[in-house]
Motif scaffolding. Structure first.
Motif, PDB file in Angstrom:
ATOM      1  N   ARG A 138       0.840  -1.215   0.000  1.00  0.00           N
ATOM      2  CA  ARG A 138       0.000   0.000   0.000  1.00  0.00           C
ATOM      3  C   ARG A 138       0.865   1.252   0.000  1.00  0.00           C
ATOM      4  O   ARG A 138       0.552   2.248  -0.664  1.00  0.00           O
ATOM      5  CB  ARG A 138      -0.952  -0.017   1.190  1.00  0.00           C
ATOM      6  CG  ARG A 138      -2.165  -0.908   0.975  1.00  0.00           C
ATOM      7  CD  ARG A 138      -3.241  -0.703   2.034  1.00  0.00           C
ATOM      8  NE  ARG A 138      -2.850  -1.202   3.332  1.00  0.00           N
ATOM      9  CZ  ARG A 138      -2.945  -2.479   3.716  1.00  0.00           C
ATOM     10  NH1 ARG A 138      -3.458  -3.385   2.892  1.00  0.00           N
ATOM     11  NH2 ARG A 138      -2.548  -2.843   4.908  1.00  0.00           N
ATOM     12  N   GLN A 141       1.991   1.800  -3.409  1.00  0.00           N
ATOM     13  CA  GLN A 141       0.900   2.378  -4.196  1.00  0.00           C
ATOM     14  C   GLN A 141       0.831   3.892  -3.990  1.00  0.00           C
ATOM     15  O   GLN A 141       0.664   4.642  -4.946  1.00  0.00           O
ATOM     16  CB  GLN A 141      -0.451   1.760  -3.806  1.00  0.00           C
ATOM     17  CG  GLN A 141      -0.750   0.461  -4.500  1.00  0.00           C
ATOM     18  CD  GLN A 141      -2.101  -0.098  -4.099  1.00  0.00           C
ATOM     19  OE1 GLN A 141      -2.476  -0.077  -2.927  1.00  0.00           O
ATOM     20  NE2 GLN A 141      -2.822  -0.614  -5.071  1.00  0.00           N
ATOM     21  N   ARG A 142       0.937   4.329  -2.752  1.00  0.00           N
ATOM     22  CA  ARG A 142       0.886   5.774  -2.464  1.00  0.00           C
ATOM     23  C   ARG A 142       2.031   6.516  -3.145  1.00  0.00           C
ATOM     24  O   ARG A 142       1.886   7.677  -3.517  1.00  0.00           O
ATOM     25  CB  ARG A 142       0.935   6.024  -0.951  1.00  0.00           C
ATOM     26  CG  ARG A 142      -0.355   5.651  -0.237  1.00  0.00           C
ATOM     27  CD  ARG A 142      -0.381   6.138   1.201  1.00  0.00           C
ATOM     28  NE  ARG A 142       0.616   5.519   2.046  1.00  0.00           N
ATOM     29  CZ  ARG A 142       0.468   4.337   2.654  1.00  0.00           C
ATOM     30  NH1 ARG A 142      -0.647   3.630   2.493  1.00  0.00           N
ATOM     31  NH2 ARG A 142       1.431   3.849   3.415  1.00  0.00           N
ATOM     32  N   HIS A 143       3.174   5.849  -3.321  1.00  0.00           N
ATOM     33  CA  HIS A 143       4.317   6.460  -4.001  1.00  0.00           C
ATOM     34  C   HIS A 143       4.233   6.299  -5.524  1.00  0.00           C
ATOM     35  O   HIS A 143       5.140   6.724  -6.233  1.00  0.00           O
ATOM     36  CB  HIS A 143       5.626   5.854  -3.483  1.00  0.00           C
ATOM     37  CG  HIS A 143       6.000   6.320  -2.126  1.00  0.00           C
ATOM     38  ND1 HIS A 143       5.482   5.776  -0.970  1.00  0.00           N
ATOM     39  CD2 HIS A 143       6.834   7.312  -1.720  1.00  0.00           C
ATOM     40  CE1 HIS A 143       5.983   6.382   0.077  1.00  0.00           C
ATOM     41  NE2 HIS A 143       6.797   7.321  -0.340  1.00  0.00           N
TER      42      HIS A 143
END
Length: 198
Positions: A138, A141-143
């Motif tokens: 996750r 994903q944020r990066h």
């Protein structure tokens, strides 16, 4: 020659006995005897066999939880493939060394139930690495380093499931050895999984 501290001897004896006889068949009495101390001394350091087992996991076997926590907190630095390869390498080693310890639990349902209850009490269990790896994914994903529509929990289950299966599947073969090296396995699993996450 100075003797090792009692706690160290207990943890080492527990590791050795659990790896050879399995968790279900290893008693605190046998651990104390192998450590050269009384069972009362063992209970001075550990409240239960389950607590001792968790200590063996955290102090004497390849560390998986710490690696996953570090990656989730700061996923940068290396590529996603390099990180997943490192996770797969650690996980495969961890499952290889814990397979014999835990397999015996499944033969004794009452003992497994007690063990599961104790793991919940201590906030531990086999789901923790999956949750840790999903948290790392996750963060990636944020990066923006893996696809926004990728399923981190499914991906974590696939990678760690492959590592656990490697320990289980090859145990039954005559050589008791996988056909590929640990490094080749880890990089192949990471590369294959990353194709689905990209």
């Amino acid at each position: 020659m100075e003797q090792r501290p009692t706690r160290v001897r207990i943890v080492d004896a527990a590791r050795d006995l659990m790896r050879t006889a399995g968790l279900a068949r290893t008693t605190t009495k046998e651990i104390a005897k192998a450590a050269g101390c009384s069972e009362a001394a063992l209970y001075k350091y550990f409240a239960s066999k389950e607590e001792l087992f968790l200590t063996v996991l955290s102090e004497r076997l390849p560390q998986l939880g710490g690696l996953l926590g570090t990656l989730a907190a700061d996923p940068g630095g290396r590529t996603v493939e390099e990180n997943l390869t490192e996770v797969a390498r650690h996980a495969a080693r961890f499952y290889e060394q814990t397979f014999a310890v835990l397999a015996s639990l499944y033969a004794e349902p009452q003992l497994k139930q007690r063990h599961d209850e104790a793991m919940r009490t201590y906030g531990s269990g086999p789901h923790k690495p999956i949750e840790g790896l999903a948290a790392y994914l996750r963060a990636e994903q944020r990066h923006g380093r893996i696809a926004a529509d990728a399923d981190p929990m499914a991906a974590a289950s696939l990678l760690l499931g492959a590592c656990a299966q490697r320990a289980f599947a090859w145990e039954a073969t005559p050589d008791r050895r996988p056909p590929d090296s640990l490094d080749d396995f880890a990089s192949a699993v990471a590369r294959t999984l990353l194709r689905g996450l990209s």
